[in-house]
Design an enzyme around this catalytic site. Structure first.
Site, PDB file in Angstrom:
ATOM      1  N   LYS A 124     -47.403 -47.996 -24.668  1.00  0.00           N
ATOM      2  CA  LYS A 124     -48.687 -47.266 -25.449  1.00  0.00           C
ATOM      3  C   LYS A 124     -49.380 -46.426 -24.489  1.00  0.00           C
ATOM      4  CE  LYS A 124     -52.114 -49.484 -27.074  1.00  0.00           C
ATOM      5  NZ  LYS A 124     -53.053 -50.430 -27.824  1.00  0.00           N
ATOM      6  N   LYS A 155     -54.791 -58.720 -24.196  1.00  0.00           N
ATOM      7  CA  LYS A 155     -55.966 -58.265 -23.451  1.00  0.00           C
ATOM      8  C   LYS A 155     -56.612 -59.694 -22.743  1.00  0.00           C
ATOM      9  CE  LYS A 155     -58.446 -54.312 -25.458  1.00  0.00           C
ATOM     10  NZ  LYS A 155     -59.363 -53.820 -26.061  1.00  0.00           N
ATOM     11  N   LYS A 215     -55.890 -46.294 -22.075  1.00  0.00           N
ATOM     12  CA  LYS A 215     -57.291 -46.107 -21.050  1.00  0.00           C
ATOM     13  C   LYS A 215     -57.154 -46.770 -20.063  1.00  0.00           C
ATOM     14  CE  LYS A 215     -60.660 -45.065 -24.764  1.00  0.00           C
ATOM     15  NZ  LYS A 215     -61.618 -45.805 -25.745  1.00  0.00           N
TER      16      LYS A 215
END
Ligand code: AMP
Ligand code: TRP
Length: 346
Positions: free
Chosen positions: A207, A115, A210
């Site tokens: 994966k 991230k 969102k």
């Protein structure tokens, strides 16, 4: 050994685009565990702000996740549903854990590395300390079991390490304060089912997430029937027919993912799905998957829409849940204060 009452805790971030991975990896299991356990399900809004959230969107997303829990079958009266920021113990206990966890432990977290990306200097301090807040979520309720998707495994190991270190560092004080030989339970992760890691529909090695810029990478829980069918039709596949056994899915990530989704939605093992569809082309399998997905997901999407149209009701569920969560968390925090040696009103 101190005996801990079995209790389930889990959380979902209100960061928008709630998807099939969240549903199959986590929410389906939340629903099932209600039959056997006392459950606490949390919309973790304080985790969400570790990266920038537009305030009005955040409010809407908190209600959307709550609506998804309820629409999927979580019972907010028999169990507890609330948003994290209403119970201040999460932040308070996270501070204590900031002082228990080591820099080295957090530096190894792969989610932070992903991230934060290359510009680590510019990541928020909260993003780095995020797993300590997650440990506080779980341990404020002395939760023994935590259902999550595969991507949360490392964070749960960290929560276990924090519980163990706290129990060790303060062992004398824990005994002296009458808590037996352990204050916190060492939580068990529950990473179960055929879809603990649902992959992107555009790339079977990534994966489902969102934050993927492509809407076609994920089936959103809010998608209508046409949207679901269209995304499955467009999903990436390979030219081979399906194998008749799971071993034949090796090296075929997109096929493996779609079969896993079918298995999870139908509540059947992959073996049984392949016994039925082995030898079939995707031109046969995809319409069957689309039909199943619409059958299972459309009622949830409809119920979510109905609930979201009544924000006052959703907010009242969260306030009521927070009132009951606070009773448990306050009791834990009082014990932590005594064990650490803080002075408090008694
Ligand atoms: P998050 O959206 O990160 O708050 O995730 C909420 C829950 O969904 C966590 O238990 C995650 O592990 C789970 N989850 C998120 N993405 C996936 C995925 N692609 N497959 C399976 N589970 C997932
Ligand atoms: N970090 C989790 C995620 O991104 C969400 C979460 C926060 C959580 N606190 C938790 C999950 C406690 C389980 C238990 O998916």
């Amino acid at each position: 050994m101190t005996e801990f009452k079995p209790r389930v805790f889990s959380g979902v971030q209100p960061t928008g685009n709630l998807h099939l991975g969240n549903y199959l990896g986590a929410i389906v299991n939340f629903v099932a565990l209600q039959k056997t356990h006392e459950c606490v399900y949390c919309v973790v809004d304080m985790h969400a702000i570790t990266v920038w959230q537009d305030p009005a969107e955040l409010t809407g997303n908190i209600r959307e996740v709550t609506a998804a829990f309820l629409a999927a079958g979580v019972d907010p009266k028999a169990h507890i549903v609330f948003n994290q920021s209403q119970v201040s113990v999460h932040a308070e206990l996270a501070w204590v854990f900031n002082c228990v966890a080591r820099m080295g432990w957090l530096s190894r977290m792969t989610q932070f590395k992903e991230k934060a990306g290359k510009d680590r200097e510019n990541a928020s301090v909260g993003l780095f300390a995020y797993p300590n807040l997650m440990a506080a979520d779980i341990l404020a309720y002395l939760a023994t079991h935590v259902p999550v998707g595969d991507d949360q495994k490392q964070h749960l190991e960290l929560a276990r390490d924090i519980a163990i270190k706290f129990n060790n560092d303060f062992s004398e004080s824990i005994v002296a304060n009458g808590f037996g030989d352990a204050f916190f339970p060492v939580t068990e992760p529950l990473i179960t089912g055929p879809a603990t890691r649902v992959m992107s529909l555009r790339d079977g090695t990534k994966k489902m997430s969102k934050s993927d810029p492509s809407d076609y990478s994920r089936i959103a829980l809010a998608d209508d029937a046409d949207g679901i069918a269209q995304k499955i039709r467009k999903a990436k596949t390979d030219p081979e027919p399906l194998p008749s056994e799971p071993g034949g899915l090796k090296g075929r990530p997109e096929a493996d993912n779609l079969v896993g989704i079918y298995a999870a939605l139908s509540g059947r093992p992959k073996e049984s799905v392949l016994a039925e569809f082995g030898g079939s082309q995707f031109s046969v399998f995809k319409p069957a998957l689309a039909e199943l997905a619409v059958e299972k997901l459309s009622p949830i999407a409809n119920e979510m829409r109905r609930l979201i149209a009544d924000p006052a009701y959703i907010d009242s569920v969260l306030v009521d849940g927070a009132d009951r969560a606070r009773v448990i968390a306050d009791r834990t925090m009082a014990g932590v204060k005594d064990v650490v040696g803080f002075i408090r009103r008694k």
